[in-house]
Design a protein around this motif. Structure first.
Motif, PDB file in Angstrom:
ATOM      1  N   LEU A  26       0.850  -1.189   0.000  1.00 19.51           N
ATOM      2  CA  LEU A  26       0.000   0.000   0.000  1.00 19.51           C
ATOM      3  C   LEU A  26       0.889   1.243   0.000  1.00 19.51           C
ATOM      4  CD1 LEU A  26      -2.931   0.978   0.089  1.00 19.51           C
ATOM      5  CD2 LEU A  26      -2.800   0.935   2.585  1.00 19.51           C
ATOM      6  N   PRO A  27       1.207   1.776  -1.164  1.00 18.73           N
ATOM      7  CA  PRO A  27       2.096   2.938  -1.240  1.00 18.73           C
ATOM      8  C   PRO A  27       1.607   4.112  -0.386  1.00 18.73           C
ATOM      9  CG  PRO A  27       1.750   2.000  -3.416  1.00 18.73           C
ATOM     10  CD  PRO A  27       0.800   1.292  -2.499  1.00 18.73           C
ATOM     11  N   LYS A  28       2.572   4.802   0.205  1.00 18.81           N
ATOM     12  CA  LYS A  28       2.330   5.971   1.053  1.00 18.81           C
ATOM     13  C   LYS A  28       1.621   5.633   2.360  1.00 18.81           C
ATOM     14  CE  LYS A  28       2.098   9.215  -2.828  1.00 18.81           C
ATOM     15  NZ  LYS A  28       1.297  10.281  -3.499  1.00 18.81           N
ATOM     16  N   VAL A  29       1.633   4.344   2.739  1.00 22.54           N
ATOM     17  CA  VAL A  29       1.087   3.980   4.040  1.00 22.54           C
ATOM     18  C   VAL A  29       1.911   4.684   5.120  1.00 22.54           C
ATOM     19  CG1 VAL A  29       2.555   1.938   4.312  1.00 22.54           C
ATOM     20  CG2 VAL A  29       0.328   2.030   5.439  1.00 22.54           C
ATOM     21  N   ARG A  30       1.235   5.107   6.183  1.00 24.86           N
ATOM     22  CA  ARG A  30       1.927   5.845   7.254  1.00 24.86           C
ATOM     23  C   ARG A  30       2.227   4.882   8.399  1.00 24.86           C
ATOM     24  NH1 ARG A  30      -1.976  10.846   8.113  1.00 24.86           N
ATOM     25  NH2 ARG A  30      -3.513   9.168   7.872  1.00 24.86           N
ATOM     26  N   LEU A  31       3.501   4.715   8.694  1.00 24.92           N
ATOM     27  CA  LEU A  31       3.958   3.738   9.667  1.00 24.92           C
ATOM     28  C   LEU A  31       4.290   4.438  10.984  1.00 24.92           C
ATOM     29  CD1 LEU A  31       6.205   1.713   7.230  1.00 24.92           C
ATOM     30  CD2 LEU A  31       3.879   1.184   7.986  1.00 24.92           C
ATOM     31  N   VAL A  32       3.592   4.038  12.010  1.00 27.42           N
ATOM     32  CA  VAL A  32       3.757   4.624  13.342  1.00 27.42           C
ATOM     33  C   VAL A  32       4.494   3.589  14.193  1.00 27.42           C
ATOM     34  CG1 VAL A  32       2.552   5.605  15.324  1.00 27.42           C
ATOM     35  CG2 VAL A  32       1.643   5.948  13.018  1.00 27.42           C
ATOM     36  N   THR A  33       5.801   3.706  14.189  1.00 26.87           N
ATOM     37  CA  THR A  33       6.660   2.710  14.831  1.00 26.87           C
ATOM     38  C   THR A  33       7.258   3.305  16.098  1.00 26.87           C
ATOM     39  OG1 THR A  33       7.225   1.892  12.627  1.00 26.87           O
ATOM     40  CG2 THR A  33       8.593   1.148  14.461  1.00 26.87           C
ATOM     41  N   TYR A  34       7.043   2.615  17.202  1.00 24.94           N
ATOM     42  CA  TYR A  34       7.587   3.094  18.479  1.00 24.94           C
ATOM     43  C   TYR A  34       7.594   1.934  19.464  1.00 24.94           C
ATOM     44  CZ  TYR A  34       2.715   3.248  20.106  1.00 24.94           C
ATOM     45  OH  TYR A  34       1.430   2.916  20.442  1.00 24.94           O
ATOM     46  N   GLY A  35       8.256   2.132  20.591  1.00 26.90           N
ATOM     47  CA  GLY A  35       8.191   1.068  21.588  1.00 26.90           C
ATOM     48  C   GLY A  35       9.386   1.006  22.496  1.00 26.90           C
ATOM     49  N   HIS A  36       9.379  -0.060  23.296  1.00 24.44           N
ATOM     50  CA  HIS A  36      10.388  -0.273  24.328  1.00 24.44           C
ATOM     51  C   HIS A  36      11.580  -0.987  23.694  1.00 24.44           C
ATOM     52  CE1 HIS A  36       6.586   0.415  26.242  1.00 24.44           C
ATOM     53  NE2 HIS A  36       6.176  -0.825  26.052  1.00 24.44           N
ATOM     54  N   VAL A  37      12.285  -0.246  22.868  1.00 26.72           N
ATOM     55  CA  VAL A  37      13.288  -0.880  22.022  1.00 26.72           C
ATOM     56  C   VAL A  37      14.408  -1.511  22.845  1.00 26.72           C
ATOM     57  CG1 VAL A  37      14.679   1.196  21.695  1.00 26.72           C
ATOM     58  CG2 VAL A  37      14.610  -0.545  19.909  1.00 26.72           C
ATOM     59  N   GLY A  38      14.598  -1.060  24.080  1.00 32.51           N
ATOM     60  CA  GLY A  38      15.635  -1.640  24.925  1.00 32.51           C
ATOM     61  C   GLY A  38      15.397  -3.103  25.236  1.00 32.51           C
ATOM     62  N   ASP A  39      14.131  -3.556  25.178  1.00 36.31           N
ATOM     63  CA  ASP A  39      13.849  -4.976  25.393  1.00 36.31           C
ATOM     64  C   ASP A  39      13.295  -5.647  24.141  1.00 36.31           C
ATOM     65  OD1 ASP A  39      10.944  -4.546  25.371  1.00 36.31           O
ATOM     66  OD2 ASP A  39      11.182  -3.718  27.378  1.00 36.31           O
ATOM     67  N   GLY A  40      13.410  -4.974  22.993  1.00 35.05           N
ATOM     68  CA  GLY A  40      13.035  -5.585  21.728  1.00 35.05           C
ATOM     69  C   GLY A  40      11.564  -5.528  21.384  1.00 35.05           C
ATOM     70  N   ASN A  41      10.782  -4.752  22.126  1.00 37.78           N
ATOM     71  CA  ASN A  41       9.334  -4.682  21.930  1.00 37.78           C
ATOM     72  C   ASN A  41       8.976  -3.449  21.101  1.00 37.78           C
ATOM     73  OD1 ASN A  41       6.521  -4.245  24.270  1.00 37.78           O
ATOM     74  ND2 ASN A  41       6.526  -4.661  22.092  1.00 37.78           N
ATOM     75  N   LEU A  42       8.427  -3.687  19.901  1.00 39.67           N
ATOM     76  CA  LEU A  42       7.995  -2.600  19.036  1.00 39.67           C
ATOM     77  C   LEU A  42       6.481  -2.609  18.874  1.00 39.67           C
ATOM     78  CD1 LEU A  42      10.447  -2.587  15.981  1.00 39.67           C
ATOM     79  CD2 LEU A  42      10.329  -0.909  17.825  1.00 39.67           C
ATOM     80  N   HIS A  43       5.893  -1.440  18.941  1.00 41.52           N
ATOM     81  CA  HIS A  43       4.505  -1.262  18.532  1.00 41.52           C
ATOM     82  C   HIS A  43       4.577  -0.771  17.077  1.00 41.52           C
ATOM     83  CE1 HIS A  43       3.286  -1.984  22.583  1.00 41.52           C
ATOM     84  NE2 HIS A  43       4.068  -1.012  23.016  1.00 41.52           N
ATOM     85  N   TYR A  44       4.364  -1.715  16.188  1.00 46.36           N
ATOM     86  CA  TYR A  44       4.515  -1.433  14.763  1.00 46.36           C
ATOM     87  C   TYR A  44       3.115  -1.202  14.199  1.00 46.36           C
ATOM     88  CZ  TYR A  44       6.482  -1.776  10.074  1.00 46.36           C
ATOM     89  OH  TYR A  44       6.875  -1.504   8.784  1.00 46.36           O
ATOM     90  N   ASN A  45       2.695   0.053  14.237  1.00 42.75           N
ATOM     91  CA  ASN A  45       1.322   0.409  13.891  1.00 42.75           C
ATOM     92  C   ASN A  45       1.241   1.042  12.507  1.00 42.75           C
ATOM     93  OD1 ASN A  45       0.812  -0.478  16.441  1.00 42.75           O
ATOM     94  ND2 ASN A  45       0.425   1.533  17.315  1.00 42.75           N
ATOM     95  N   VAL A  46       0.073   0.917  11.905  1.00 38.65           N
ATOM     96  CA  VAL A  46      -0.109   1.342  10.517  1.00 38.65           C
ATOM     97  C   VAL A  46      -1.340   2.244  10.406  1.00 38.65           C
ATOM     98  CG1 VAL A  46      -0.375   0.568   8.132  1.00 38.65           C
ATOM     99  CG2 VAL A  46       0.846  -0.883   9.792  1.00 38.65           C
ATOM    100  N   SER A  47      -1.173   3.434   9.860  1.00 43.12           N
ATOM    101  CA  SER A  47      -2.286   4.331   9.559  1.00 43.12           C
ATOM    102  C   SER A  47      -2.463   4.426   8.054  1.00 43.12           C
ATOM    103  CB  SER A  47      -2.043   5.731  10.134  1.00 43.12           C
ATOM    104  OG  SER A  47      -2.263   5.754  11.527  1.00 43.12           O
TER     105      SER A  47
END
Length: 469
Positions: free
Chosen positions: A371-392
């Motif tokens: 899906l071109p131009k999808v908006r990726l909202v990536t954030y999280g507790h990267v110190g323990d490897g946990n990402l909230h990989y969200n898509v708008s």
């Protein structure tokens, strides 16, 4: 058993105040987002463990399914009944007693309905510290935190609920009470049974109380907001700060530019403290029990080295509690801010910390191809490897068109996660939302062992059926 007879027997156990009136049931039949909805036969609110045991015994004898529920703040539908109107919602919110506070043993024993923020305050009153911290801490309960093995922002230093729990009390599917409230740090007498119930989402029994660890209260805190050019720089920065500060590194949160842009656009009072935008940001927090720990100096030393190495573009170190709160608001407001941008897909994955840059690169490419131009909202507790990989959704795509891509997007994310030997759920659990994906991506032998445990403890399949397995 007819409803009238069943209701009379339940009221005889929990009293008239222990059954929610028909007009008030809806709050217990949907999750807080309205994403999952069902119809409960009854909503029962026992006041103590004895009442839980009697209700569970009654349901077991009558073959009635039970859905345990805490603060109902989950994201995967794990605490919501189905639409058959045959299941009983067992809400633990009335069970909110503090049974013991033992500062000398650094433990606190509470019932499942205690709200997390209340527990944090109780620990502080005792001169101690309970480190679990979540966005929903003002309404989520300890029982729910245990059932989902909650993590939060301080896992890097203190661990998740598995590490914070010494003992539990649980009502088994036949109504038997397991009294496992031992405040011991060492107990090598067999299987660590409490771990079966932590993270089991109420499918093996009902957790009614727990002995939790407390810690010395931090007296010094240093917090920094850092601009990064790439995710690999974040991994190098974590290692640099850890090498310098050891376990005083309490939190390390990574956020994409898109995440922060949503927050500053939609949440009043939230502002990026740096003059120029960056592709990525990190929020770093150090803490220490010493009043004069000079954490600010340590943090600045670590950041200076990262500047020299080219890993950090810009940074600001908070010099007041107000500034600390403002920086954390940028991180904690992401989920809410994303909701203002229309439909979104939220994913909670974990992979090895060292693989985070490669995962993001591969997943981003897959989704942009879908899906071109999808908006990726990536954030999280990267110190323990946990990402909230969200898509708008892309700005120029309708909500309906975006929903048509939902399954393909989620499948792609989980496939990429699996390619890195990661987990499709780091801290939110499985519930309904990830049940089918877990069947595809979890090792068949692991699933077989889980089903064997379920069949052994709950042979009638009455504890939170349809969830997780």
């Amino acid at each position: 058993m007819h409803d009238e007879t069943l209701l009379d027997r339940i009221v005889g156990i929990v009293g008239p105040n222990g059954v929610v009136r028909e007009a008030d049931k809806s709050a217990y039949e949907s999750d807080w987002r309205g994403a999952y909805n069902g119809v409960a036969r009854f909503v029962v609110r026992p006041a103590n463990t004895a009442e839980v045991s009697q209700v569970v015994t009654l349901c077991s004898e009558a073959g009635i399914a039970i859905v345990p529920q805490g603060g109902n703040t989950g994201l995967c539908g794990g605490a919501v009944p189905d639409d058959s109107a045959s299941q009983i919602v067992l809400s633990l919110t009335r069970m909110n007693r503090v049974r013991a506070v033992d500062p000398d043993n650094d433990t606190i024993t509470v019932e499942a309905g205690v709200i997390l923020k209340h527990l944090q305050d109780l620990a502080e009153e005792a001169g101690r510290f309970f480190p679990l911290s979540l966005g929903a801490e003002g309404s989520c309960t300890i029982g729910g935190n245990l059932a989902t093995n909650a993590g939060g922002t301080a896992v890097l230093r203190y661990g998740n609920m598995r590490e914070l729990t010494l003992g539990i009390e649980a009502v088994l599917p036949d109504g038997t009470v397991w009294h496992g409230l031992r405040a011991l740090r060492k107990d090598n007498t067999g299987y660590d049974l409490k771990q079966l119930f932590i993270g089991a989402e109420g499918t093996l029994g009902v957790i009614t109380a727990a002995v939790l660890r407390m810690f010395p209260r931090p007296k010094s805190i240093a917090t920094a907001w850092v601009a990064l050019s790439e995710t690999s720089a974040a991994i190098r920065l974590i290692r640099r700060i850890q090498s310098l500060c050891g376990d005083r590194l309490t939190g390390f949160e990574l956020m994409s530019a898109q995440s922060v842009e949503f927050v500053t656009r939609h949440l009043p009072g939230c502002k990026n403290p740096l003059e120029h935008a960056a592709p990525w940001y990190a929020l770093i927090e150090l803490s220490d029990t010493q009043t004069e720990a000079r954490l600010g100096d340590l943090l600045e030393e670590g950041l200076a080295g990262a500047f020299d190495a080219g890993d950090v573009q810009d940074a600001v170190v908070a010099n007041s509690e107000t500034q600390v709160e403002a920086l954390w608001a940028l991180r904690e407001g992401i989920s809410e801010a994303q909701n203002h941008e229309g439909p979104s897909l939220k994913h909670d994955i974990s992979i090895a910390v060292s693989q985070i840059p490669a995962f993001i690169e591969k997943a981003d490419a897959r989704l942009n191809a879908l899906l071109p131009k999808v908006r990726l909202v990536t954030y999280g507790h990267v110190g323990d490897g946990n990402l909230h990989y969200n898509v708008s959704k892309p700005v120029d795509v309708t909500a309906e068109a975006f929903k048509e891509h939902a399954s393909a997007i989620t499948d792609a994310i989980y496939e990429v996660t699996a390619s890195f030997d990661g987990s499709i759920s780091a801290e939110h659990g499985i519930g309904i939302a990830k049940r089918e994906a877990a069947k595809r991506h979890k090792d068949p032998i692991e699933l077989g062992i889980m089903r064997a445990l379920k069949n052994t403890l709950d042979p009638k399949g009455l504890m939170n059926p349809g969830k997780m397995l």
